[in-house]
Structures are given as structure tokens and as C-alpha cells.
Enzyme design. Structure first.
Site, short mmCIF file in Angstrom:
data_model
loop_
_atom_site.label_atom_id
_atom_site.label_comp_id
_atom_site.label_asym_id
_atom_site.label_seq_id
_atom_site.Cartn_x
_atom_site.Cartn_y
_atom_site.Cartn_z
N TRP A 33 74.60 3.78 -16.29
CA TRP A 33 74.39 4.39 -17.60
C TRP A 33 72.91 4.54 -17.95
O TRP A 33 72.57 5.18 -18.94
CB TRP A 33 75.04 3.50 -18.68
CG TRP A 33 74.73 2.04 -18.45
CD1 TRP A 33 75.53 1.14 -17.81
CD2 TRP A 33 73.52 1.35 -18.77
NE1 TRP A 33 74.89 -0.08 -17.71
CE2 TRP A 33 73.66 0.02 -18.30
CE3 TRP A 33 72.34 1.70 -19.42
CZ2 TRP A 33 72.66 -0.94 -18.45
CZ3 TRP A 33 71.34 0.76 -19.56
CH2 TRP A 33 71.51 -0.55 -19.08
N ALA A 58 79.44 5.30 -15.40
CA ALA A 58 79.62 4.02 -16.09
C ALA A 58 80.53 4.21 -17.32
O ALA A 58 80.50 5.26 -17.97
CB ALA A 58 78.26 3.47 -16.52
N GLY A 71 73.53 1.22 -8.92
CA GLY A 71 73.99 0.19 -9.85
C GLY A 71 73.60 -1.18 -9.36
O GLY A 71 72.60 -1.35 -8.64
N GLU A 128 71.70 2.59 -4.10
CA GLU A 128 70.46 2.43 -4.89
C GLU A 128 70.73 1.30 -5.87
O GLU A 128 71.41 1.49 -6.87
CB GLU A 128 70.15 3.72 -5.67
CG GLU A 128 69.88 4.95 -4.81
CD GLU A 128 68.54 4.88 -4.11
OE1 GLU A 128 67.78 3.91 -4.31
OE2 GLU A 128 68.25 5.81 -3.35
N CYS A 184 65.63 0.56 -13.08
CA CYS A 184 65.59 -0.17 -11.80
C CYS A 184 64.16 -0.29 -11.30
O CYS A 184 63.78 -1.28 -10.71
CB CYS A 184 66.46 0.53 -10.78
SG CYS A 184 66.05 2.27 -10.58
N GLU A 187 66.70 -10.02 -11.46
CA GLU A 187 66.23 -8.84 -12.19
C GLU A 187 66.48 -9.04 -13.68
O GLU A 187 67.59 -9.37 -14.08
CB GLU A 187 67.02 -7.61 -11.69
CG GLU A 187 66.70 -6.34 -12.43
CD GLU A 187 67.56 -5.16 -11.95
OE1 GLU A 187 68.71 -5.37 -11.51
OE2 GLU A 187 67.06 -4.03 -12.04
P1 NAP Z 1 76.87 -1.76 -12.55
O1 NAP Z 1 77.57 -2.68 -13.44
O2 NAP Z 1 76.84 -2.05 -11.11
O3 NAP Z 1 77.52 -0.33 -12.80
C1 NAP Z 1 77.11 0.81 -12.07
C2 NAP Z 1 78.33 1.65 -11.78
O4 NAP Z 1 79.16 0.95 -10.85
C3 NAP Z 1 79.21 1.92 -12.99
O5 NAP Z 1 79.78 3.19 -12.86
C4 NAP Z 1 80.27 0.85 -12.87
O6 NAP Z 1 81.46 1.19 -13.55
C5 NAP Z 1 80.47 0.79 -11.39
N1 NAP Z 1 80.99 -0.47 -10.87
C6 NAP Z 1 80.76 -1.73 -11.31
N2 NAP Z 1 81.37 -2.63 -10.52
C7 NAP Z 1 82.00 -1.91 -9.55
C8 NAP Z 1 82.81 -2.27 -8.45
N3 NAP Z 1 83.09 -3.53 -8.15
N4 NAP Z 1 83.31 -1.29 -7.66
C9 NAP Z 1 83.02 0.00 -7.93
N5 NAP Z 1 82.27 0.40 -8.98
C10 NAP Z 1 81.75 -0.54 -9.76
O7 NAP Z 1 75.37 -1.56 -12.98
P2 NAP Z 1 74.80 -1.26 -14.43
O8 NAP Z 1 74.75 -2.52 -15.17
O9 NAP Z 1 75.51 -0.13 -15.06
O10 NAP Z 1 73.34 -0.74 -14.06
C11 NAP Z 1 72.27 -1.58 -13.93
C12 NAP Z 1 71.94 -1.85 -12.49
O11 NAP Z 1 71.74 -0.62 -11.78
C13 NAP Z 1 70.64 -2.59 -12.38
O12 NAP Z 1 70.73 -3.57 -11.39
C14 NAP Z 1 69.66 -1.50 -11.97
O13 NAP Z 1 68.50 -1.97 -11.36
C15 NAP Z 1 70.50 -0.69 -11.08
N6 NAP Z 1 69.94 0.67 -10.92
C16 NAP Z 1 69.41 1.02 -9.72
C17 NAP Z 1 68.83 2.26 -9.57
C18 NAP Z 1 68.25 2.70 -8.26
O14 NAP Z 1 68.00 3.90 -8.09
N7 NAP Z 1 67.99 1.82 -7.33
C19 NAP Z 1 68.77 3.13 -10.65
C20 NAP Z 1 69.32 2.72 -11.87
C21 NAP Z 1 69.90 1.48 -11.98
P3 NAP Z 1 81.87 0.50 -14.94
O15 NAP Z 1 80.83 0.89 -15.93
O16 NAP Z 1 83.20 1.06 -15.23
O17 NAP Z 1 81.88 -0.99 -14.68
#
Ligand code: NAP
Length: 457
Positions: free
Chosen positions: A132, A158, A208, A230, A264, A361
Site C-alpha cells: 500500500w 494490499a 512487500g 522486492e 522501503c 526495519e
Molecule cells: P505486506 O504485509 O507483506 O503486504 C504486501 C502485500 O503482500 C499485500 O498485498 C498483502 O496483502 C500481501 N501479503 C501479505 N502476506 C502475504 C502472504 N503470506 N501471502 C501472499 N500475500 C501476502 O507488506 P506491507 O506491510 O504492506 O508493506 C511494507 C513492506 O513492504 C515493508 O517491509 C517495505 O519495506 C516493503 N516494500 C518493499 C519495496 C521494494 O521495492 N523493495 C517497496 C515497498 C515496500 P494484504 O494486505 O491482504 O495482507
């Protein structure tokens, strides 16, 4: 729950039912059928659709930005900038995709052929699981190259940004992409496995957290399907004595609090040489303290709320735990009273290796400040986490610059600047920050079959 909940107030604005398994199956079928024809469309045709979608984004910037601010709390100004960046990214791939995917001739004679070359072909239906924090840009940087390469996309966004997710499907469709080229699936993360295991889905990309990445990669490993991950980061921001301290402190603040501290590639750990530590800390803390926290729609606001209540709790816990073990808060550190999930810009120091904040993080506007004696120690502290996404180093000494470029364990290193994603540069991480690359020529080739062609007499 799939819902729009305003993080500035905590108010639930709209809730959505998740798709049933039959609806999901119908959408995967639609994607798969569409791919059969879509893969044969020309680059020119795809580029026209993508440029039309970019024009729509520009025309609708006020409404889309407002939607993003309501759904995840980023300031309206930064939401508008994100929309503009997406339009630019779309045009970039509309202009360059054909060149990036041009056939690569080989020495035919050397391999006993009349003709030999490598050619890029689309893989098929690709699932994108997205976060998100940059609800439009994270998706566009997948969708623009994927669609230009001739793939079709499925988006599992998300759960807190459903309206932005639906807008993305809509804007690409209005740009002219045929039905089924890009579909938003309103599904929970527990429904992702069924999509990944469907034989009609060829590959996946996830941006994520580490647990989400591990889960998707494990399933795709089992299915032998290509993935790009990522994941999170805890980017270092190293300041050496030759740095321009005023500029470093100014950029350090932006690098930490951009997107309300939820990026991130935000600089999260500030590693400063002892000779300039006090001078840098004074400038940095003063600037962090001066930031205005408040309504993300207010143009005077620098830092809006965190996107979710859980996100604020996680940040708060890391800070409180560190303080209980002896860390010192130089500014911030206390959540304000009142509605919304606000957390103040915070600088924390005297951090030791036993504190979770040293390794983890912090996804909010909290900066960790470290004092180091020399470049060896700076590199050691910078590389001490399991992440390896971006890195920043400030020095005007060419030999120090060379060492940081060589020795920082990261997918990206920015010298005398902050890490930013550009369509022109590859983006990605190493170690627990993931693998594969987005953006540039490398990003569009991730979801292609590089097919070797050998033609005999
Ligand atoms: P997240 O909880 O991992 O959610 C990301 C996406 O994955 C959402 O669509 C989420 O759906 C889904 N998801 C969660 N658990 C899952 C599972 N077990 N199986 C399949 N899909 C799953 O992460 P967030 O809190 O939204 O985002 C923050 C994280 O993203 C931070 O660690 C940040 O550093 C990282 N990020 C990395 C980058 C990069 O380019 N490297 C860029 C931006 C963010 P739901 O919302 O329905 O749970």
C-alpha cells in the site's frame, strides 16, 4: 478485511467483499484467454494504449491523489507527485520497450547456423502482489513493462487500498487495453496460493514484507515458477567528514520521512563519522523537530499518519523496547493523543546490537543515529543487518566514494544523494531485501522468455 479506512481519523469509509473462488477462476480464465491474442499485438499498439492511460492519469491527478491520501495517509502533495511519476514511467516504457526487447543477434557461423539470435517473448499471465505504501507507483512499475512486453497482469493489492487498486484496472482499460489484460483481484492474502498454483499463471512478483515474500517464493518454488521479490530494507545513510553537512542533514530528513516514513528505500540508519557527528546530529535533529505532523490534506503538513494502526504499534514497540534497554531519544518518541495513527518524527541514539531496532526495519519516521570512528566501522555497521536494498554515502573523497560503491552490501548505492527509483535505472535488492530487478531494460526482461533461435540451412 478489504476496506478503505482513513488513517488520519480511523474511520472506515468503505468495505469490500473478497472475490469468491468461482469469480477468481473466471478472472484467471479471462486473463489466460486474452493473453493468446494480446501477445500478438504490436509494440506500437501497446504503446498507444499506455500513453493514453498516462494522459488519463495526468488529467485525473487531483481525484486519484485524493483517493490515495484517504486510503493510506500520504500527504496530498506527495500523492500528486506519485501520480505524475506513474504517467512518466508509463511513457518511458511506451517509448523504450521495443528497443529493450529487440532481438539479440549471435555469431551464426560460430554455431553452424544460417541465422542465430535470442528473442524476448512474453511469459503469459503474471500475478503482482503489491503493498500500500506507493499504491499507484508500485503497481505501475510492474504493469507498464509487463504489458509492453506482451504479458497480461493480475493484481492482488494490499487490503487497505482497494479503491486505488480498482482505479488501476479502470484507467488501463480506459486507455484502451482489451478486457482481461490487467485485472484487479479483490482477494485476501490467503487466496494468493490458489492463484499461484493455477497452471495458467506463469510467474509472480511481490513487493512487500519478508514473510509475504517467503511464502510466495516457496509456493512458486514448488511450482517452478519465476518470481521477483522486492522486500524490506533498512538503508544506511553514511556521513563522512568531507560531506556538505547542511545538505546531508537536509536530504537526510527527506530520505527518512518521505511517505510518512514508510518507504522501503527510506534511509533508516544514519551512520556518522565521529569528527562530524555532533555537528550533523544538531542539524538533523533540529530539522526533524521542526517538521509539521498533521492532516495529510493540509499543504503545510510534512508528515501525515501511518497507514495502519498495527504499523504504528510496531514502530512504537521498537522505540519503547530500545529505550527500555538504554537508547536515548533526541526528539519525538511519543505518540500524540487524539484520533488517527500519527507518530512524530523521532531520532534515537545509543543503540546497541542487542536491541531489535538494530536489525529490524522501522516502517515509520524514526531515524537511528550511530557514531563511528572510521570508514571500516561505517561499512561494518552499514552492512550489519540482513537487508541489502539501497544505501547512501556522503563524502567528497574519491577514494572513499570508490570504497562505498564497492563495499556497501546493497542493490543500489547513491553517493551524495538519496536513493530514489527512476525508470531509467534498475531497482532491486540483495540478501533479505529480495532478488530480481524492476525498471530500466532489466525490469522488462524479468517476465520474458529469452528464447534462443538457431536456424540451419
Ligand atoms: P505486506 O504485509 O507483506 O503486504 C504486501 C502485500 O503482500 C499485500 O498485498 C498483502 O496483502 C500481501 N501479503 C501479505 N502476506 C502475504 C502472504 N503470506 N501471502 C501472499 N500475500 C501476502 O507488506 P506491507 O506491510 O504492506 O508493506 C511494507 C513492506 O513492504 C515493508 O517491509 C517495505 O519495506 C516493503 N516494500 C518493499 C519495496 C521494494 O521495492 N523493495 C517497496 C515497498 C515496500 P494484504 O494486505 O491482504 O495482507
Amino acid at each position: 478485511m478489504i476496506a478503505t479506512i482513513n488513517p488520519a481519523t480511523g474511520e472506515t469509509i468503505k468495505t469490500f467483499e473478497s472475490a469468491s473462488s468461482s469469480e477468481l477462476a473466471e478472472r484467471i480464465a479471462r486473463a489466460s484467454e486474452r493473453f493468446r491474442e494480446y501477445r500478438h499485438t504490436s509494440f506500437e499498439q501497446r504503446a498507444n494504449w499506455l500513453r493514453a492511460a498516462a494522459d488519463l492519469l495526468d488529467a485525473e491527478v487531483d481525484d486519484v491523489a485524493r483517493l490515495m491520501t484517504i486510503e493510506m495517509g500520504k500527504t496530498l502533495a506527495s500523492a500528486k507527485a506519485e501520480v505524475g511519476k506513474c504517467a512518466k514511467g508509463m511513457r518511458y516504457y511506451a517509448d523504450h520497450a521495443e528497443g529493450f526487447l529487440a532481438d539479440e543477434p549471435a555469431d551464426a557461423e560460430a554455431v553452424g547456423a544460417v541465422k542465430a539470435y535470442a528473442t524476448y517473448q512474453p511469459l503469459g499471465v503474471v500475478l503482482a502482489v503489491m503493498p500500500w505504501n506507493f499504491p499507484l507507483w508500485q503497481v505501475v512499475r510492474f504493469a507498464a513493462p509487463a504489458l509492453m512486453a506482451g504479458n497480461v497482469g493480475l493484481l492482488k493489492h494490499a487490503s487497505n487500498v482497494p479503491q486505488t487498486a480498482l482505479y488501476l484496472e479502470d484507467v488501463l482499460s480506459r486507455g484502451g487495453f482489451p478486457d482481461g489484460c490487467f485485472q484487479t483481484l479483490l482477494i485476501s492474502s490467503s487466496q494468493v496460493e490458489a492463484v499461484l498454483r493455477d497452471p495458467r499463471v506463469a510467474a509472480a512478483t511481490l513487493t512487500g514484507s519478508e514473510p509475504a515474500g517467503r511464502s510466495v517464493a516457496a509456493i512458486c518454488g514448488d511450482e517452478v515458477k519465476h518470481t521477483v521479490l522486492e522486500l524490506g530494507g533498512s538503508d544506511p545513510f553514511v556521513v563522512m567528514p568531507s560531506a556538505d553537512l547542511d545538505r546531508a542533514a537536509e536530504i537526510a530528513v527527506t530520505a527518512r520521512v518521505q511517505n510518512n516514513g514508510q518507504s522501503c528505500i527510506a534511509a533508516k540508519r544514519f551512520i556518522v563519522h565521529a569528527d562530524v557527528y555532533d555537528a550533523f546530529a544538531e542539524r538533523f535533529v533540529a530539522r526533524m523537530r521542526d517538521l509539521r505532523v498533521g492532516d495529510p490534506f493540509d499543504s503545510d503538513t510534512d508528515v501525515g499518519p501511518l497507514a495502519t494502526e498495527q504499523g504504528r504499534t510496531d514502530v512504537e514497540k521498537l522505540v519503547e523496547d530500545a529505550v527500555s534497554r538504554g537508547a536515548t531519544v533526541l526528539c519525538g518518541g511519543q505518540r500524540p493523543d487524539g484520533p488517527g495513527w500519527f507518530y512524530p518524527p523521532t531520532v534515537i541514539t545509543d543503540i546497541t546490537e542487542d536491541m531489535p531496532i538494530y536489525q529490524e526495519e522501522v516502517f515509520g519516521p524514526v531515524a537511528s543515529l550511530y557514531r563511528v570512528g572510521d570508514i571500516e566501522e561505517a561499512v561494518a555497521v552499514a552492512n550489519a543487518t540482513s537487508f541489502g536494498l539501497g544505501s547512501n554515502a556522503w563524502t567528497s573523497d574519491p577514494e572513499e566514494q570508490r570504497r562505498f560503491i564497492t563495499e556497501l552490501a546493497a542493490g543500489q548505492v547513491f553517493i551524495n544523494g538519496m536513493v530514489v527509483s527512476f525508470p531509467e535505472l534498475p531497482f532491486g535488492g540483495i540478501r533479505r531485501s529480495g532478488y530480481g530487478r524492476e525498471l530500466s531494460a532489466h525490469g522488462i526482461r524479468e517476465f520474458c522468455n529469452l528464447k534462443t533461435v538457431w536456424v540451419g540451412a
